[in-house]
Design an enzyme around this catalytic site. Sequence first.
Site, PDB file in Angstrom:
ATOM      1  N   HIS A 133      -8.183  -3.895  -1.022  1.00 57.27           N
ATOM      2  CA  HIS A 133      -7.408  -4.020   0.210  1.00 57.27           C
ATOM      3  C   HIS A 133      -6.329  -2.925   0.291  1.00 57.27           C
ATOM      4  O   HIS A 133      -6.263  -2.189   1.279  1.00 57.27           O
ATOM      5  CB  HIS A 133      -6.765  -5.405   0.263  1.00 57.27           C
ATOM      6  N   GLU A 134      -5.534  -2.810  -0.751  1.00 61.14           N
ATOM      7  CA  GLU A 134      -4.438  -1.833  -0.707  1.00 61.14           C
ATOM      8  C   GLU A 134      -4.991  -0.411  -0.663  1.00 61.14           C
ATOM      9  O   GLU A 134      -4.443   0.456   0.021  1.00 61.14           O
ATOM     10  CB  GLU A 134      -3.484  -2.019  -1.890  1.00 61.14           C
ATOM     11  N   GLU A 148       0.801  -1.229   0.000  1.00 58.76           N
ATOM     12  CA  GLU A 148       0.000   0.000   0.000  1.00 58.76           C
ATOM     13  C   GLU A 148       0.832   1.276   0.000  1.00 58.76           C
ATOM     14  O   GLU A 148       0.570   2.194   0.785  1.00 58.76           O
ATOM     15  CB  GLU A 148      -0.920  -0.030   1.222  1.00 58.76           C
ATOM     16  N   TYR A 161      -4.643 -10.357  10.055  1.00 57.67           N
ATOM     17  CA  TYR A 161      -5.608 -10.062   8.990  1.00 57.67           C
ATOM     18  C   TYR A 161      -7.013 -10.538   9.353  1.00 57.67           C
ATOM     19  O   TYR A 161      -7.957  -9.760   9.387  1.00 57.67           O
ATOM     20  CB  TYR A 161      -5.178 -10.761   7.693  1.00 57.67           C
ATOM     21  N   GLU A 197      -3.687  -4.321   9.489  1.00 64.08           N
ATOM     22  CA  GLU A 197      -4.234  -5.316   8.558  1.00 64.08           C
ATOM     23  C   GLU A 197      -5.665  -5.756   8.886  1.00 64.08           C
ATOM     24  O   GLU A 197      -6.466  -5.974   7.992  1.00 64.08           O
ATOM     25  CB  GLU A 197      -3.309  -6.533   8.476  1.00 64.08           C
ATOM     26  N   ASP A 253       8.441 -10.075  10.622  1.00 69.40           N
ATOM     27  CA  ASP A 253       7.794 -10.972   9.670  1.00 69.40           C
ATOM     28  C   ASP A 253       7.034 -12.102  10.357  1.00 69.40           C
ATOM     29  O   ASP A 253       6.082 -12.650   9.814  1.00 69.40           O
ATOM     30  CB  ASP A 253       8.866 -11.605   8.775  1.00 69.40           C
ATOM     31  N   HIS A 278      -5.982   0.571   2.822  1.00 69.90           N
ATOM     32  CA  HIS A 278      -4.834   0.975   3.646  1.00 69.90           C
ATOM     33  C   HIS A 278      -4.597   2.495   3.596  1.00 69.90           C
ATOM     34  O   HIS A 278      -3.899   3.035   4.461  1.00 69.90           O
ATOM     35  CB  HIS A 278      -3.559   0.279   3.174  1.00 69.90           C
TER      36      HIS A 278
HETATM   37  N1  BES Z   1       1.018  -4.431   3.769  1.00 70.17           N
HETATM   38  C1  BES Z   1       0.735  -5.719   3.268  1.00 70.17           C
HETATM   39  C2  BES Z   1       1.963  -6.462   2.792  1.00 70.17           C
HETATM   40  C3  BES Z   1       3.058  -6.647   3.831  1.00 70.17           C
HETATM   41  C4  BES Z   1       2.777  -6.819   5.164  1.00 70.17           C
HETATM   42  C5  BES Z   1       4.378  -6.678   3.424  1.00 70.17           C
HETATM   43  C6  BES Z   1       3.812  -6.973   6.096  1.00 70.17           C
HETATM   44  C7  BES Z   1       5.403  -6.844   4.340  1.00 70.17           C
HETATM   45  C8  BES Z   1       5.117  -6.990   5.679  1.00 70.17           C
HETATM   46  C9  BES Z   1      -0.297  -5.671   2.150  1.00 70.17           C
HETATM   47  O1  BES Z   1      -1.292  -4.730   2.360  1.00 70.17           O
HETATM   48  C10 BES Z   1      -0.987  -7.010   2.117  1.00 70.17           C
HETATM   49  O2  BES Z   1      -1.623  -7.338   3.075  1.00 70.17           O
HETATM   50  N2  BES Z   1      -0.867  -7.740   1.010  1.00 70.17           N
HETATM   51  C11 BES Z   1      -1.482  -9.038   0.826  1.00 70.17           C
HETATM   52  C12 BES Z   1      -2.721  -8.930   0.007  1.00 70.17           C
HETATM   53  C13 BES Z   1      -3.979  -8.767   0.739  1.00 70.17           C
HETATM   54  C14 BES Z   1      -5.148  -8.801  -0.224  1.00 70.17           C
HETATM   55  C15 BES Z   1      -4.200  -9.708   1.880  1.00 70.17           C
HETATM   56  C16 BES Z   1      -0.539  -9.916   0.039  1.00 70.17           C
HETATM   57  O3  BES Z   1       0.493  -9.417  -0.387  1.00 70.17           O
HETATM   58  O4  BES Z   1      -0.837 -11.070  -0.163  1.00 70.17           O
HETATM   59 ZN    ZN Z   2      -2.581  -5.254   3.934  1.00 70.85          ZN
END
Ligand code: BES
Ligand code: ZN
Length: 631
Positions: A322-323, A298, A412, A345, A404, A326
């Site tokens: 989703h993005e 995002e 989520y 999230e 991580d 954010h």
């Molecule tokens: N911000 C996240 C991606 C992220 C989180 C990267 C933590 C590094 C550390 C992004 O908004 C996200 O949640 N992406 C998901 C997609 C979403 C539809 C659940 C993904 O990348 O799968």
């Molecule tokens: Zn996200």
Amino acid sequence: MCLKINFNRIGTIILPILLAACSMHSSNQSEVNTQEPIMLSPDVHSFSNPNEIRVNHLSLDLRVDFDKKILSGTAKVFLSHLGDQDTLHLDSRQLVIHSITLPDGSNATYSLTKPIEFFGSDLAVLVPGKAAFIRIEYETEPGAEALDWMMPEQTAGGKHPFMFSQSQAILARTWLPLQDSPGVKFTYDATIHTNPELLAVMSAENGHDKTTNGVYHFKMDQPVSSYLMAIAVGDLQFQSLGRNCGVFSEPGMLPKAAWEFADMQSMIDSAEALYGPYAWGQYDVVVLPPSFPFGGMENPRLTFATPTIIAGDRSLVSLIAHELAHSWSGNLVTNETWNDFWLNEGFTVYFEQRIMEKIYGKPYAEMLTVLGMEELKLTVADLEEEGRPNDTHLFLNLDGRNPDDGLTDIAYEKGRFFLQTVEREVGRDAFDEFLKDYFTENAFKPMNTKRFLDYLKDHLLDKHAGSAERINIDAWVYGPGIPANSPKPESAEFMRVENSLNAFMASGNVDDIDTSGWTTHHWLHFLRDFKKNANLDLVVKLDDAYHLTSSGNNEILCDWFQIAISTQYKLAYPSMERFLTSVGRRKFLTPIYKLLVTRPEDKKWAEAVFEKAKPVYHAVSENTISDVLNP
Ligand code: BES
Ligand code: ZN
């Protein structure tokens, strides 16, 4: 291993300082930055001391060197002095510092500690006389983890190189010297020098067209956290998709991308109708090469997205919702530390589902919600089995660990179902009004779990007698698993799917599957249920009838390959190899490799595929898969 941070210096002196520094540098400072700074809670993932000296603006001048795979140049770091200390602590990892100078041009005294895995080094700079800024001349190491450098043949067009960054959670420090803590927000401007045939874009105000000299200027006048710093450089072209949105991609993909994301403007309109004006002006998406390790990221004004959501039927666009969501939950109101990640999230999944419901209707949103609950149950079971029950709490303790580790469906999906529980308790109208105020009142501020819960109580639950007890906040936020009062989502569409699956399992006859009106989500539900009792005979029949091995939909492929592995359906392996060597999205790779290592013969195969695939993967995915193969 634990970060050594001197907590004594945090929260000692609280001076209501209006930031004199703001008038001392570039005039493009926004008024939001003159707000009184909020004292921040300790962040175990950063060496910085923002309650003493806080970065308030970053001014970058960087060259993108595709031959050496490095960024090099200068970062002018502007400071607010909130306390008495004169040592500024920044985060730095995989950076080569050439010099640090003070405003009068003299050399600053600084030191770098020995790097710690994941966290890097404490870059301590002596800043005498409350100097307004320091100037750091530096370059990134070729292996800087945030950055992915692609040769022309790894791009869709095949003619030009490509580079992109991924800063979340704590990788910004591998390409920028800064206070890499999400509670610290700063404005920025940047000048980027690259090859004239390439376009550079950032999480900032972007031009949409290439320049003749390859020099690009950016400004971000609204304060953002370090994890939202982003850059991509490649043969990119822009197409507008509405009043204030559009898409960038390599030229060959642009028509497909624009078609896929046609609903972007109505997503923005729906989101604004729910929770107030979009604060960032323009909203664009850049489609990256397939090595992008996430589905989406995002980055403010410019979501980074994987090409794997371009399915040709718009079936995976909830990722854009989703993005986009954010832009409120996360980019405006930001988790103060990675222990509060669910505030980013969980709210975003809830918001995403509301956007999807508004545009595509309730049955569609219900399917997404049921899929989410299924994933949550599996995640809870996995974490319990791995002996990590505390990681099923919403509020995490990631002290000394890679943030991580908190990137699971708990933040989520458990986050989303907690918010749905609150909604059910107080009613949708009251909850919507509450959320709108929450985003407005806390815009551009960090938020932590405790402050959110206080806010929730004061602004909502106290007005609804008995609601706090019925919701049982402690069980949701500080307890394990899925609380008993969780919503139990249902989908009539999926009941149809289950009927078909049951009939097929009983008869072994594919004609018993009624796929009329099925979308990607029907298939996903079917496959995830089927996976539990699949056998090779049924797998062969399904594939003969529906050609799942050659599906063009990456979500379907990911589930199908897992079934192929567990039933040893070898016919799918060549296609699986193509998938694993062309897609770098970690969410797809991880479950497949995890399953492959459970059988010696498959493990060997996986290791060989990984060797081939490595150049395609971003470091984030490569490291994860390497851990799966060599635990
Ligand atoms: N911000 C996240 C991606 C992220 C989180 C990267 C933590 C590094 C550390 C992004 O908004 C996200 O949640 N992406 C998901 C997609 C979403 C539809 C659940 C993904 O990348 O799968
Ligand atoms: Zn996200």
